[in-house]
Design an enzyme around this catalytic site. Structure first.
Site, PDB file in Angstrom:
ATOM      1  N   LYS A 191      48.007  57.329  75.117  1.00 54.89           N
ATOM      2  CA  LYS A 191      47.479  58.319  76.034  1.00 54.89           C
ATOM      3  C   LYS A 191      45.970  58.219  75.992  1.00 54.89           C
ATOM      4  O   LYS A 191      45.371  58.167  74.916  1.00 54.89           O
ATOM      5  CB  LYS A 191      47.923  59.730  75.628  1.00 54.89           C
ATOM      6  CG  LYS A 191      47.309  60.825  76.485  1.00 54.89           C
ATOM      7  CD  LYS A 191      47.701  62.199  75.996  1.00 54.89           C
ATOM      8  CE  LYS A 191      47.011  63.279  76.816  1.00 54.89           C
ATOM      9  NZ  LYS A 191      47.336  64.646  76.332  1.00 54.89           N
ATOM     10  N   SER A 371      39.528  55.242  76.179  1.00 54.22           N
ATOM     11  CA  SER A 371      39.578  53.885  75.617  1.00 54.22           C
ATOM     12  C   SER A 371      39.437  53.859  74.106  1.00 54.22           C
ATOM     13  O   SER A 371      38.930  52.900  73.534  1.00 54.22           O
ATOM     14  CB  SER A 371      38.491  53.001  76.260  1.00 54.22           C
ATOM     15  OG  SER A 371      38.640  52.987  77.661  1.00 54.22           O
ATOM     16  N   ARG A 372      39.880  54.924  73.454  1.00 53.70           N
ATOM     17  CA  ARG A 372      39.841  55.026  71.993  1.00 53.70           C
ATOM     18  C   ARG A 372      38.413  55.012  71.436  1.00 53.70           C
ATOM     19  O   ARG A 372      38.207  54.713  70.259  1.00 53.70           O
ATOM     20  CB  ARG A 372      40.684  53.907  71.333  1.00 53.70           C
ATOM     21  CG  ARG A 372      42.184  54.011  71.644  1.00 53.70           C
ATOM     22  CD  ARG A 372      42.744  55.276  71.052  1.00 53.70           C
ATOM     23  NE  ARG A 372      44.170  55.412  71.249  1.00 53.70           N
ATOM     24  CZ  ARG A 372      44.736  56.083  72.248  1.00 53.70           C
ATOM     25  NH1 ARG A 372      43.977  56.649  73.163  1.00 53.70           N
ATOM     26  NH2 ARG A 372      46.039  56.211  72.342  1.00 53.70           N
ATOM     27  N   PHE A 373      37.429  55.327  72.268  1.00 57.44           N
ATOM     28  CA  PHE A 373      36.043  55.379  71.821  1.00 57.44           C
ATOM     29  C   PHE A 373      35.718  56.833  71.492  1.00 57.44           C
ATOM     30  O   PHE A 373      34.876  57.470  72.132  1.00 57.44           O
ATOM     31  CB  PHE A 373      35.129  54.817  72.924  1.00 57.44           C
ATOM     32  CG  PHE A 373      34.098  53.870  72.415  1.00 57.44           C
ATOM     33  CD1 PHE A 373      34.445  52.811  71.589  1.00 57.44           C
ATOM     34  CD2 PHE A 373      32.762  54.026  72.751  1.00 57.44           C
ATOM     35  CE1 PHE A 373      33.492  51.927  71.117  1.00 57.44           C
ATOM     36  CE2 PHE A 373      31.801  53.153  72.282  1.00 57.44           C
ATOM     37  CZ  PHE A 373      32.165  52.094  71.463  1.00 57.44           C
TER      38      PHE A 373
END
Length: 394
Positions: A191, A371-373
């Site tokens: 997600k 984006s998992r940042f």
């Protein structure tokens, strides 16, 4: 007339093959209709005719509609979203025709359904040959068109993930539980977050103040059980265990929960008085990690909280030797009944039940980002009692 045994169906991990299998079953039902048309003048609505009519009704009343929904609600929209160039142009020609034929075949089926119902209950013995042939002819041409153009396009264009998505939608439509993702499928579960940001310049200087701000926001957002937290402890061998408990108080002194001191976590904290807490609020895309030393609350604090609890919870705390084995639920309930009879409305707090307070030494506030940042701001307690604050890489 005889009915052949059904062929083995492919799995929903091959959704296009499942749709083709549905076509094959439709062809068998159409063949039964044509046989029935020839059978009735000679034999009337005998037992064979009744069974054949009932079988055709059963299939077209349910399975055929599910098949149409597979195409209309999933297969076709997915193709329209994926196809380009000549494929998109071909779909532009085919889709209106396919949808129109679905409506026409549904209308034809309603007329046939009434006649077949009469045959199935032996109150009638005739079918309209023209209606049967029109129905068979349209369905046959319709399936041939889909198998010649639509199915090959889907096989060529769809990724493995799209095929899995289509298969899962078809399963859910039929009330079939979708298996828990495993292996490579788990790697594709993700997600993307993006509700908010977290800057070291925006957070409070005191992590308890920052925690309070986020907790208030969780309450306002009606997060599911915002006071639920994971408590991780270790045993004498350094092996960890964790469980969910409810925080009952937090302030400058730390984070407090209550439990049986003889429970697994109680025994582990007695031997190794350090723990890690974790709050996860997915509705806000946030988590908070808290680590530190654990101490028992004073008897007065434990008494005050214990006597604020509902009566049944107080009785249960006395009746249960938490984390210890017991023979059955019935034995557990027997213990409760005995305690309730013994103490009535005023059960005392057991000596082995009370509060733990984690005195924090490190708190990390995590805000999900795209984006998992992610944003991660950590506070670390300094020797002079102040808090150092810094950003961590995601």
């Amino acid at each position: 007339m005889t009915n052949a045994l059904p062929d083995s169906a492919p799995g929903f991990d091959q959704p296009i093959a499942v749709l083709k299998h549905c076509h094959d079953r439709i062809r068998k039902q159409l063949a039964t209709l044509e046989k029935l048309l020839a059978h009735l003048p000679a034999h009337g609505a005998d037992e064979q005719a009744q069974q054949a009519a009932a079988a055709v009704i059963k299939y077209f009343d349910k399975a055929a509609h599910l098949h149409h929904e597979d195409e209309e609600q999933d297969l076709i929209p997915m193709l329209q979203a994926t196809a380009q160039g000549d494929d998109a142009a071909l779909l532009g020609q085919l889709v209106p025709l396919i949808l129109s034929e679905h409506h026409q075949m549904d209308a034809m089926w309603q007329n046939l359904h009434e006649a077949l119902s009469g045959i199935a209950n032996a109150s009638a013995a005739t079918l309209n040959a023209s209606e049967v042939q029109r129905f068979v002819h349209m369905y046959s041409g319709h399936m041939e068109r889909e198998e010649s153009h639509v199915a090959p396009m889907a096989k060529r264009l769809f990724s493995a993930q799209q095929m899995a998505q289509l298969g899962q939608a078809m399963q859910l439509r039929r009330g079939i539980a979708v298996p828990v993702a495993a292996g490579d499928a788990v790697a594709g579960l993700r997600k993307d977050y993006g509700q908010a940001t977290l800057s070291e310049n925006d957070v409070a200087a005191d992590p308890i103040v920052q925690f309070n701000q986020w907790f208030e926001q969780a309450l306002k957002a009606e997060v599911n059980e915002p006071n639920a937290m994971s408590v991780a402890t270790v045993d004498e061998r350094g092996r960890p265990s964790s469980r969910i408990v409810l925080i009952k108080q937090f302030d400058a002194r730390g984070f407090t929960w209550y439990t049986n001191y003889d429970s697994q976590k109680g025994r582990q904290l007695a031997a190794q008085p350090f723990a890690a807490l974790l709050f996860f609020w997915p509705e806000l895309e946030r988590q908070i990690r808290i680590e530190g030393r654990v101490e028992r609350t004073g008897a007065d604090e434990s008494d005050k909280y214990f006597h604020s609890r509902p009566l049944k919870s107080r009785l249960a705390a006395i009746a249960s030797a938490q984390s210890m084995p017991i023979a059955s639920r019935a034995a557990l309930e027997h213990n409760y009944d005995a305690v309730a009879q013994q103490y009535g409305e005023e059960p005392p707090r057991p000596d082995n039940w009370g509060g733990f307070r984690l005195v924090p030494e490190r708190l990390e506030f995590w805000q999900g980002r795209r984006s998992r940042f992610h944003d991660r701001i950590v506070y670390t307690l300094q020797p002079d009692g102040s808090w150092a604050r810094e950003r961590l890489q995601p």
